[in-house]
Design a protein around this motif. Structure first.
Motif, mmCIF file in Angstrom:
data_model
loop_
_atom_site.group_PDB
_atom_site.id
_atom_site.type_symbol
_atom_site.label_atom_id
_atom_site.label_comp_id
_atom_site.label_asym_id
_atom_site.label_seq_id
_atom_site.Cartn_x
_atom_site.Cartn_y
_atom_site.Cartn_z
ATOM 1 N N LYS A 92 8.658 -17.256 2.342
ATOM 2 C CA LYS A 92 10.163 -17.819 2.164
ATOM 3 C C LYS A 92 10.534 -16.706 0.844
ATOM 4 C CE LYS A 92 12.672 -21.673 0.267
ATOM 5 N NZ LYS A 92 12.926 -23.007 0.031
ATOM 6 N N GLU A 93 9.743 -16.400 0.044
ATOM 7 C CA GLU A 93 9.996 -15.616 -1.216
ATOM 8 C C GLU A 93 8.717 -14.710 -1.604
ATOM 9 O OE1 GLU A 93 10.000 -18.784 -4.569
ATOM 10 O OE2 GLU A 93 11.683 -18.335 -3.711
ATOM 11 N N PRO A 94 8.738 -13.729 -2.447
ATOM 12 C CA PRO A 94 7.619 -13.000 -2.847
ATOM 13 C C PRO A 94 6.921 -13.940 -3.841
ATOM 14 C CG PRO A 94 9.485 -11.615 -3.094
ATOM 15 C CD PRO A 94 9.957 -13.143 -2.580
ATOM 16 N N GLN A 95 5.481 -14.272 -3.922
ATOM 17 C CA GLN A 95 4.646 -14.864 -4.742
ATOM 18 C C GLN A 95 4.360 -14.359 -6.095
ATOM 19 O OE1 GLN A 95 4.044 -18.253 -4.000
ATOM 20 N NE2 GLN A 95 5.541 -17.605 -2.309
ATOM 21 N N LEU A 96 5.384 -14.051 -6.865
ATOM 22 C CA LEU A 96 5.105 -13.238 -8.047
ATOM 23 C C LEU A 96 4.817 -13.953 -9.448
ATOM 24 C CD1 LEU A 96 8.510 -11.280 -7.729
ATOM 25 C CD2 LEU A 96 6.254 -10.611 -7.067
ATOM 26 N N ASP A 97 4.617 -15.255 -9.160
ATOM 27 C CA ASP A 97 4.187 -16.103 -10.312
ATOM 28 C C ASP A 97 2.778 -16.494 -10.464
ATOM 29 O OD1 ASP A 97 6.942 -16.655 -11.339
ATOM 30 O OD2 ASP A 97 7.101 -18.480 -9.856
ATOM 31 N N PHE A 98 2.184 -15.761 -9.500
ATOM 32 C CA PHE A 98 0.451 -15.878 -9.347
ATOM 33 C C PHE A 98 -0.112 -14.556 -9.631
ATOM 34 C CE2 PHE A 98 2.424 -19.241 -6.857
ATOM 35 C CZ PHE A 98 1.719 -20.226 -7.245
ATOM 36 N N PRO A 99 -1.225 -14.254 -10.119
ATOM 37 C CA PRO A 99 -1.724 -13.289 -10.296
ATOM 38 C C PRO A 99 -2.195 -12.307 -9.118
ATOM 39 C CG PRO A 99 -2.971 -14.889 -11.647
ATOM 40 C CD PRO A 99 -2.070 -15.487 -10.786
ATOM 41 N N TYR A 100 -1.962 -11.191 -8.859
ATOM 42 C CA TYR A 100 -1.996 -10.460 -7.631
ATOM 43 C C TYR A 100 -3.037 -9.539 -8.025
ATOM 44 C CZ TYR A 100 -1.071 -7.083 -3.992
ATOM 45 O OH TYR A 100 -1.274 -6.244 -2.913
ATOM 46 N N THR A 112 -7.538 -5.127 -8.950
ATOM 47 C CA THR A 112 -8.954 -5.150 -8.781
ATOM 48 C C THR A 112 -8.962 -5.887 -7.600
ATOM 49 O OG1 THR A 112 -9.203 -5.179 -11.166
ATOM 50 C CG2 THR A 112 -10.781 -5.960 -9.612
ATOM 51 N N PRO A 113 -9.583 -5.469 -6.572
ATOM 52 C CA PRO A 113 -9.679 -6.077 -5.265
ATOM 53 C C PRO A 113 -10.663 -7.066 -5.344
ATOM 54 C CG PRO A 113 -10.374 -3.984 -4.698
ATOM 55 C CD PRO A 113 -9.573 -3.882 -6.324
ATOM 56 N N LYS A 114 -10.745 -8.104 -4.404
ATOM 57 C CA LYS A 114 -11.961 -9.250 -4.608
ATOM 58 C C LYS A 114 -13.207 -8.396 -4.592
ATOM 59 C CE LYS A 114 -9.398 -13.094 -3.033
ATOM 60 N NZ LYS A 114 -9.344 -14.119 -2.102
ATOM 61 N N SER A 141 -5.837 2.410 -9.476
ATOM 62 C CA SER A 141 -4.338 2.601 -9.773
ATOM 63 C C SER A 141 -3.249 2.433 -8.625
ATOM 64 C CB SER A 141 -4.122 3.817 -10.589
ATOM 65 O OG SER A 141 -2.546 4.163 -10.964
ATOM 66 N N ALA A 142 -2.470 1.763 -8.634
ATOM 67 C CA ALA A 142 -1.714 1.399 -7.501
ATOM 68 C C ALA A 142 -0.069 1.475 -7.650
ATOM 69 C CB ALA A 142 -2.277 0.259 -6.812
ATOM 70 N N TYR A 143 0.745 1.814 -6.677
ATOM 71 C CA TYR A 143 1.976 1.497 -6.562
ATOM 72 C C TYR A 143 2.214 0.040 -6.000
ATOM 73 C CZ TYR A 143 2.504 6.565 -7.358
ATOM 74 O OH TYR A 143 2.503 7.984 -7.645
ATOM 75 N N VAL A 144 2.875 -0.761 -6.435
ATOM 76 C CA VAL A 144 3.273 -2.068 -5.816
ATOM 77 C C VAL A 144 4.658 -2.106 -5.423
ATOM 78 C CG1 VAL A 144 3.143 -4.656 -6.230
ATOM 79 C CG2 VAL A 144 1.517 -2.757 -7.151
ATOM 80 N N LEU A 179 -0.617 0.141 -2.850
ATOM 81 C CA LEU A 179 -0.887 1.335 -2.365
ATOM 82 C C LEU A 179 -1.666 2.344 -3.263
ATOM 83 C CD1 LEU A 179 -0.850 3.631 -0.275
ATOM 84 C CD2 LEU A 179 1.319 4.073 -0.990
ATOM 85 N N ARG A 180 -2.882 2.636 -3.190
ATOM 86 C CA ARG A 180 -3.797 3.321 -3.901
ATOM 87 C C ARG A 180 -2.864 4.578 -4.571
ATOM 88 N NH1 ARG A 180 -9.564 2.773 -4.003
ATOM 89 N NH2 ARG A 180 -9.344 4.618 -5.260
ATOM 90 N N ALA A 181 -2.717 4.869 -5.757
ATOM 91 C CA ALA A 181 -1.809 6.112 -6.132
ATOM 92 C C ALA A 181 -2.555 7.349 -5.861
ATOM 93 C CB ALA A 181 -1.743 5.950 -7.496
#
Length: 469
Positions: free
Chosen positions: A207-215, A241-243, A249-252, A264-266
């Motif tokens: 429905k919308e981007p989940q920006l209120d939770f840690p990514y 940091t992936p699981k 470092s990444a672009y988001v 995306l890995r920078a």
């Protein structure tokens, strides 16, 4: 027989991921091997490390195997350069190489670097139409539970994307849950597991981007949320940091079709110094590398026309995005796209429409669509065009753009061989020959089958006996 020492060489890697301008040479190091995970190992180009250098010989095939692994690891090899340097004089050879790289635009340096360099294109697949994934390696049965098939993906123009590791456009999928089935929209892509098996990644519509939770361990600030909702891009690089795995470092960015957050890995993004005929200034290049939006004027399109655009790295597109006109917010762009395509269904009579087909119908073009299915499950073909006044698709026997007419002066809906079938199956119409036939008509059928004729006669006899009583 021993090989000549002049046949032995090492590979010197130039890493240009952190250079500030074209005149600067990247970091130079000597290839020393490959670790257990297939990652490239390098060491400083000094005589003391001679024993650690990975040596190559012109007469063996080691280079081909090495390049295959190298290109698997570096999916954007334009950030790097590989050069042959004689093994018995590495330090001097690397110093000479650095000098040539610092003056790489000079004709004499260009020629020498071309002779020393390893051309990546010699080791890349040469087939233009080849796909990255062999279809034979895909278990197509995994699509069955989603109400999809290889044939439907191919008809919708989505198969080639998936076979090249890309995501489809939004598709309607059927998700079985217990005794019921839920229909939703999602983008699909092929991915491999730890054992190299090809599986299916499902990116559902949110429905919308989940920006209120840690990514991936990172919590967005209010300003960063605003940037993502405004442009769809974060506008800078962050450490995530992936699981399972090390931080990077990444672009988001936000996927505008699904509202999914994408990283995306920078270090895997190739940002050229020259774009569409325009050489970026040092300030523009720096801003673009950092993820900022950069206005570039006077670029040249393939048609030869000059154009201006705002450039920014987009994680979902896996590269540089060209932004034209007003910089609308992500939500405004989504609403605009929905408005443009309002009334054009994703699926028409059982046929999944591709994004190109939907855009064509929305623009008023007529399409000839095959293998549609009527309400009784029978296939049919027809010309289709959107009726803008009633905001729905209409079906035609002939191409209405050519103004072909029947004897009555009207364009007849639906192809002739399907006319009776669709009228009876979809709209409850009847014709004299088949009015007492209970089963749905099949393609091209206007008369009852022998079995249906027998049932008609039996029904007539029953009705006749009923009246006599």
């Amino acid at each position: 027989m021993e090989s000549n020492s002049n046949d032995n060489y090492v590979l010197v890697l130039e890493d240009r991921t952190e250079v500030k301008n074209e005149q600067e040479a990247g970091k130079l190091s000597v290839v020393s091997g490959v670790d257990d995970k297939g990652n490239l190992k390098t060491t400083e180009a000094i005589a003391a490390n001679q024993a650690a250098f990975l040596k190559f010989n012109n007469k063996d095939g080691l280079l081909k195997n090495f390049m295959t692994n190298f290109l698997k690891q570096f999916n954007n090899p334009t950030h790097f350069g590989l050069y042959k340097v004689l093994a018995d004089n590495v330090e001097q050879g690397v110093d000479n190489l650095r000098t040539m790289l610092q003056s790489r635009e000079k004709p004499e340096s260009k020629q020498q670097l071309a002779e020393m360099g390893i051309p990546f294109e010699d080791y890349l697949p040469q087939q233009k139409n080849a796909t990255a994934i062999y279809p034979e390696k895909v278990d197509w049965k995994m699509l069955d539970n989603l109400g999809l098939s290889r044939e439907r993906l191919e008809q919708g123009g989505e198969l080639e994307k998936m076979l090249n590791w890309q995501k489809t456009n939004l598709l309607t999928i059927a998700v079985p849950i217990g005794d019921t089935t839920i229909y939703t929209e999602a983008r699909l892509a092929f991915r491999t597991d730890d054992n190299g098996n090809i599986g299916l990644a499902i990116h559902p519509l949110r429905k919308e981007p989940q920006l209120d939770f840690p990514y991936m361990g990172y919590k967005f600030s209010p300003e960063e949320k605003e940037a993502l909702l405004t442009t769809g891009n974060l506008g800078k690089t962050i450490e995530v940091t992936p699981k399972t795995g090390e931080p990077f470092s990444a672009y988001v960015s936000i996927d505008p079709q699904t509202n999914e957050i994408i990283a995306l890995r920078a270090d895997r993004v190739n940002i050229p110094k020259e774009i569409k005929g325009v050489t970026l200034s040092d300030a523009q290049y720096k801003d673009l590398v950092e993820g900022k939006a950069v206005k570039v004027e006077g670029m040249t399109a393939k048609s030869g026309k000059s154009f201006d655009a705002t450039l920014q790295v987009n994680a979902e597109k896996k590269g540089i995005e060209f932004i034209f006109g007003d910089n609308k917010s992500l939500r405004e762009r989504q609403e605009h796209k929905q408005t443009q395509q309002q009334g054009v269904p994703h699926k028409l009579c059982g046929l999944e429409l591709s994004e190109k087909q939907r855009e064509a119908l929305d623009s008023g073009r007529t399409l000839f669509l095959k293998n549609m299915v009527d309400k009784q499950g029978q296939p049919f073909n027809a010309y289709v065009r959107m009726d803008k006044e009633q905001n729905r698709p209409r079906f035609y026997k002939w191409n209405p753009d050519k103004k072909q007419e029947t004897g009555k002066g009207k364009v007849v809906a639906v192809a002739e061989e399907h006319k009776t079938q669709v009228a009876v199956n979809n709209h409850g119409k009847t014709n004299e020959a088949t009015k007492n036939v209970k089963e749905p008509l099949k393609t091209g059928q206007t008369q009852p089958t022998a079995e249906q004729k027998q049932k008609q006669d039996e029904n007539k006899q029953k009705k006749s006996r009923g009246r006599k009583m």
